[in-house]
Design a protein around this motif. Structure first.
Motif, PDB file in Angstrom:
ATOM      1  N   ARG A 234       0.833  -1.209   0.000  1.00  0.00           N
ATOM      2  CA  ARG A 234       0.000   0.000   0.000  1.00  0.00           C
ATOM      3  C   ARG A 234       0.862   1.251   0.000  1.00  0.00           C
ATOM      4  O   ARG A 234       0.578   2.206  -0.731  1.00  0.00           O
ATOM      5  CB  ARG A 234      -0.921  -0.001   1.236  1.00  0.00           C
ATOM      6  N   ALA A 235       1.917   1.274   0.811  1.00  0.00           N
ATOM      7  CA  ALA A 235       2.818   2.428   0.820  1.00  0.00           C
ATOM      8  C   ALA A 235       3.526   2.559  -0.523  1.00  0.00           C
ATOM      9  O   ALA A 235       3.719   3.675  -1.026  1.00  0.00           O
ATOM     10  CB  ALA A 235       3.837   2.292   1.946  1.00  0.00           C
ATOM     11  N   GLU A 236       3.885   1.451  -1.118  1.00  0.00           N
ATOM     12  CA  GLU A 236       4.552   1.479  -2.423  1.00  0.00           C
ATOM     13  C   GLU A 236       3.651   2.101  -3.481  1.00  0.00           C
ATOM     14  O   GLU A 236       4.093   2.936  -4.277  1.00  0.00           O
ATOM     15  CB  GLU A 236       4.940   0.054  -2.828  1.00  0.00           C
ATOM     16  N   ARG A 237       2.374   1.719  -3.487  1.00  0.00           N
ATOM     17  CA  ARG A 237       1.426   2.298  -4.455  1.00  0.00           C
ATOM     18  C   ARG A 237       1.256   3.788  -4.224  1.00  0.00           C
ATOM     19  O   ARG A 237       1.188   4.577  -5.166  1.00  0.00           O
ATOM     20  CB  ARG A 237       0.059   1.603  -4.358  1.00  0.00           C
ATOM     21  N   PHE A 238       1.187   4.182  -2.977  1.00  0.00           N
ATOM     22  CA  PHE A 238       1.015   5.587  -2.641  1.00  0.00           C
ATOM     23  C   PHE A 238       2.212   6.408  -3.136  1.00  0.00           C
ATOM     24  O   PHE A 238       2.053   7.456  -3.759  1.00  0.00           O
ATOM     25  CB  PHE A 238       0.865   5.748  -1.130  1.00  0.00           C
ATOM     26  N   LEU A 239       3.405   5.949  -2.864  1.00  0.00           N
ATOM     27  CA  LEU A 239       4.615   6.702  -3.244  1.00  0.00           C
ATOM     28  C   LEU A 239       4.784   6.786  -4.748  1.00  0.00           C
ATOM     29  O   LEU A 239       5.344   7.756  -5.266  1.00  0.00           O
ATOM     30  CB  LEU A 239       5.846   6.059  -2.597  1.00  0.00           C
ATOM     31  N   LYS A 240       4.307   5.794  -5.467  1.00  0.00           N
ATOM     32  CA  LYS A 240       4.438   5.808  -6.921  1.00  0.00           C
ATOM     33  C   LYS A 240       3.599   6.913  -7.569  1.00  0.00           C
ATOM     34  O   LYS A 240       3.819   7.274  -8.723  1.00  0.00           O
ATOM     35  CB  LYS A 240       4.031   4.448  -7.512  1.00  0.00           C
ATOM     36  N   SER A 241       2.648   7.454  -6.823  1.00  0.00           N
ATOM     37  CA  SER A 241       1.805   8.528  -7.367  1.00  0.00           C
ATOM     38  C   SER A 241       2.491   9.889  -7.283  1.00  0.00           C
ATOM     39  O   SER A 241       1.953  10.880  -7.771  1.00  0.00           O
ATOM     40  CB  SER A 241       0.458   8.580  -6.623  1.00  0.00           C
ATOM     41  N   PHE A 242       3.689   9.931  -6.678  1.00  0.00           N
ATOM     42  CA  PHE A 242       4.449  11.172  -6.555  1.00  0.00           C
ATOM     43  C   PHE A 242       5.738  11.085  -7.352  1.00  0.00           C
ATOM     44  O   PHE A 242       6.312  10.018  -7.500  1.00  0.00           O
ATOM     45  CB  PHE A 242       4.814  11.454  -5.081  1.00  0.00           C
ATOM     46  N   GLU A 243       6.158  12.235  -7.819  1.00  0.00           N
ATOM     47  CA  GLU A 243       7.479  12.352  -8.432  1.00  0.00           C
ATOM     48  C   GLU A 243       8.345  13.163  -7.489  1.00  0.00           C
ATOM     49  O   GLU A 243       8.046  14.309  -7.192  1.00  0.00           O
ATOM     50  CB  GLU A 243       7.403  13.028  -9.792  1.00  0.00           C
TER      51      GLU A 243
END
Length: 244
Positions: A234-243
């Motif tokens: 879940r944290a991985e998916r969240f962080l992927k939405s940011f650059e």
């Protein structure tokens, strides 16, 4: 004794649970960054710490002493917890210096000359000493947010809570505010920061909390490791939405 202890904190609005059995310990000098999707309870969590929100279970302790809205000493307890919001909430009819001096003079009953000298030192620190006699309408958003930080600091809080303090700013104003916060961290200030600025979070955090649906999904004392190699999907998916 830890500076801040949160034990089994439960917060709800009616039948809707916002924070579930929340536990956290913060030591002096910690910079705890709280991230997560919108609506996960980040801002509510900060507001529970200084009793701006009524809690339905558990307790929050500052220096081992519970902080409760109904307590007789709530005013003195809140002075230990400075808070800076998204909105600056400066009084438009008062000058910058008057805005900063209001609480130390009225609440703490401090000597005016001493408080004014400290206010000027803090304004100098954030690059705004020359704006002391201006009114809020004459300042940019980034400048007003720096004034709001000074207003919190002059009360000598033991811990500073920062709630999305760059959310209302134009992108080019964000850096000047984050630079001030970074300097506070380097000076050893204890802070809890809710932010969507991931690069900033990675650079400043001594601990990272990732929240979802009122629970701590992932916690790390290694910010670099968290942002580069989160342990939960879940944290991985969240962080992927940011650059960042």
């Amino acid at each position: 004794m830890s500076l801040l202890e949160i034990r089994h904190l439960h917060k709800a609005y009616g039948d809707k649970t916002i924070l579930k059995d929340f536990d956290l310990t913060v030591e002096k000098g910690d910079v705890v960054v709280v991230i997560g999707p919108s609506g996960c309870g980040k801002s509510t969590f900060l507001r529970c710490i200084n009793a701006l929100e009524e809690i339905q279970g558990g307790e929050v302790l500052i220096d081992g002493e519970p902080i409760r809205r109904s307590a007789k000493n709530i005013s003195s307890m809140r002075q230990k917890v400075g808070m800076v919001f998204q909105s600056y909430d400066l009084f438009p009819h008062k000058t910058i210096l008057e805005n900063i001096l209001l609480a130390p003079l009225k609440v703490q009953k401090r000597n005016r000359s001493e408080a004014e000298a400290e206010a000027m030192e803090l304004l100098e620190r954030v690059g705004l000493a020359d704006r002391r006699d201006d009114f809020p309408r004459q300042l940019s958003g980034g400048q007003k947010q720096r004034v709001a930080i000074v207003r919190a600091l002059i009360m000598h809080p033991e811990i500073l809570l920062l709630d999305e303090i760059t959310a209302a700013l134009d992108p080019e104003m964000v850096r000047e505010v984050l630079d001030v916060v970074m300097s506070l961290a380097k000076a050893g200030s204890t802070m809890m920061i809710v932010t969507h600025e991931m690069a900033f979070a990675k650079a400043i955090a001594t601990r990272v909390l990732f929240l979802e649906k009122g629970e701590i999904v992932e916690e790390s004392c290694d910010a670099k490791a968290f942002f580069e190699h989160p342990k939960t999907k879940r944290a991985e998916r969240f962080l992927k939405s940011f650059e960042y």
